[in-house]
Write an enzyme that holds these catalytic residues in place. Structure first.
Site, PDB file in Angstrom:
ATOM      1  N   HIS A 135       0.837  -1.204   0.000  1.00  0.00           N
ATOM      2  CA  HIS A 135       0.000   0.000   0.000  1.00  0.00           C
ATOM      3  C   HIS A 135       0.872   1.254   0.000  1.00  0.00           C
ATOM      4  CE1 HIS A 135      -3.425   2.617   1.187  1.00  0.00           C
ATOM      5  NE2 HIS A 135      -2.515   3.220   1.925  1.00  0.00           N
ATOM      6  N   GLU A 136       1.907   1.264   0.842  1.00  0.00           N
ATOM      7  CA  GLU A 136       2.792   2.425   0.917  1.00  0.00           C
ATOM      8  C   GLU A 136       3.626   2.582  -0.361  1.00  0.00           C
ATOM      9  OE1 GLU A 136       2.379   4.637   3.076  1.00  0.00           O
ATOM     10  OE2 GLU A 136       0.988   3.441   4.266  1.00  0.00           O
ATOM     11  N   HIS A 139       1.673   4.256  -3.020  1.00  0.00           N
ATOM     12  CA  HIS A 139       1.642   5.714  -2.930  1.00  0.00           C
ATOM     13  C   HIS A 139       2.801   6.318  -3.732  1.00  0.00           C
ATOM     14  CE1 HIS A 139      -1.651   6.584  -0.255  1.00  0.00           C
ATOM     15  NE2 HIS A 139      -1.186   5.826   0.728  1.00  0.00           N
ATOM     16  N   GLU A 198      -5.834   7.109  -0.877  1.00  0.00           N
ATOM     17  CA  GLU A 198      -5.863   5.857  -0.132  1.00  0.00           C
ATOM     18  C   GLU A 198      -6.519   4.745  -0.942  1.00  0.00           C
ATOM     19  OE1 GLU A 198      -4.552   5.026   2.959  1.00  0.00           O
ATOM     20  OE2 GLU A 198      -3.513   6.899   2.541  1.00  0.00           O
TER      21      GLU A 198
END
Length: 265
Positions: A135-136, A139, A198
């Protein structure tokens, strides 16, 4: 100058500074040169780590490094497929575990990922950790830090160039940068973009963890654990993140795409 001309000029600047997010195809604001952003982020990351307590848990640190390395390798292949050769060549992936009771993590442009030790009990396994790390990393792949910084420069400093902002207002610019990286939050006009970021990171992260050989179905289990320990979460409209229920349903809708990648390897 007439209002119509002002609007036309602003629209021209914004169109010239647009890029496209991979997978989702969303047009995003990108007024900050990657070279400047990555350079500043590297300095901010070094300072943040120096001011923090690095975890002494060797096993957990090795787990973060191993999972991070696999996801970063998958991300590099992903970016090459989308013609993002600059990002592949200039990103310097690094994964750090910091002692902090918060169940959180964040990413800085250029591939600097920080995981807080308070999150580790909720990950439970390397696949649970892969949900967070992917997920990070997503980004970074989606340039959310650059987009957020572009928005903040427009909103707070009138669209001042990053290099000029650093020179004339260094402390304010660093505070904006830390907010752009996710090391903080605010309820303001920019709030909806954070939830959108997100959601994009959830979708791209699913694909990245699948490419790295981690079962993306574990994402549902991880976010259920997060929901169980976050009973005091504020209403979605006051949060920079989607509600857990919204996030779980969105992830479920993207699961077939990720599972196909995972099972096709």
């Amino acid at each position: 100058m007439s209002r119509g001309i002002v609007v036309w000029c602003l629209a021209s600047v914004l169109l010239a500074g647009c890029t496209i997010v991979p997978i989702t195809g969303r047009h995003q604001l990108s007024l900050v040169p990657q070279s400047e952003l990555i350079g500043m982020a590297a300095q901010d990351y070094k300072q943040f780590v120096a001011e923090s307590t690095v975890s002494g848990d060797v096993g957990a640190k090795n787990m973060v490094a191993e999972v991070g390395g696999r996801v970063a390798e998958a991300a590099s292949g992903f970016m090459r497929e989308y013609g993002m050769d600059y990002e592949v060549s200039h990103y310097d992936w690094e994964f750090q575990l910091i002692e902090d009771e918060a169940a959180n993590a964040f990413c800085m442009p250029g591939g600097k990922i920080v995981v807080f030790s308070g999150l580790m009990p909720l990950t439970e396994t390397d696949e649970g950790l892969a949900v967070v790390v992917a997920h990070e990393v997503a980004h970074a792949v989606a340039n959310h830090g650059g987009e957020r910084m572009s928005q903040l420069l427009l909103a707070q400093l009138g669209g001042m160039a990053l290099s000029k902002a650093i020179e004339e207002k260094p402390e304010q610019t660093r505070n904006l940068a830390m907010l752009a990286y996710g090391v903080g939050s605010q309820v303001a006009v920019l709030l909806p973009y954070s939830r959108q970021h997100e959601s994009e990171a959830d979708r791209i992260g699913l694909l990245l963890m699948a490419r790295a050989g981690y079962d993306p179905r574990q994402a549902l289990q991880f976010w259920r654990r997060m929901a169980a320990q976050s009973e005091g979460q504020p209403p979605e409209f006051l949060s920079t993140h989607p509600s857990h229920a919204t996030r779980i349903e969105d992830i479920r809708s993207h699961m077939p795409e990720a599972v196909a990648i995972y099972e096709g390897q």
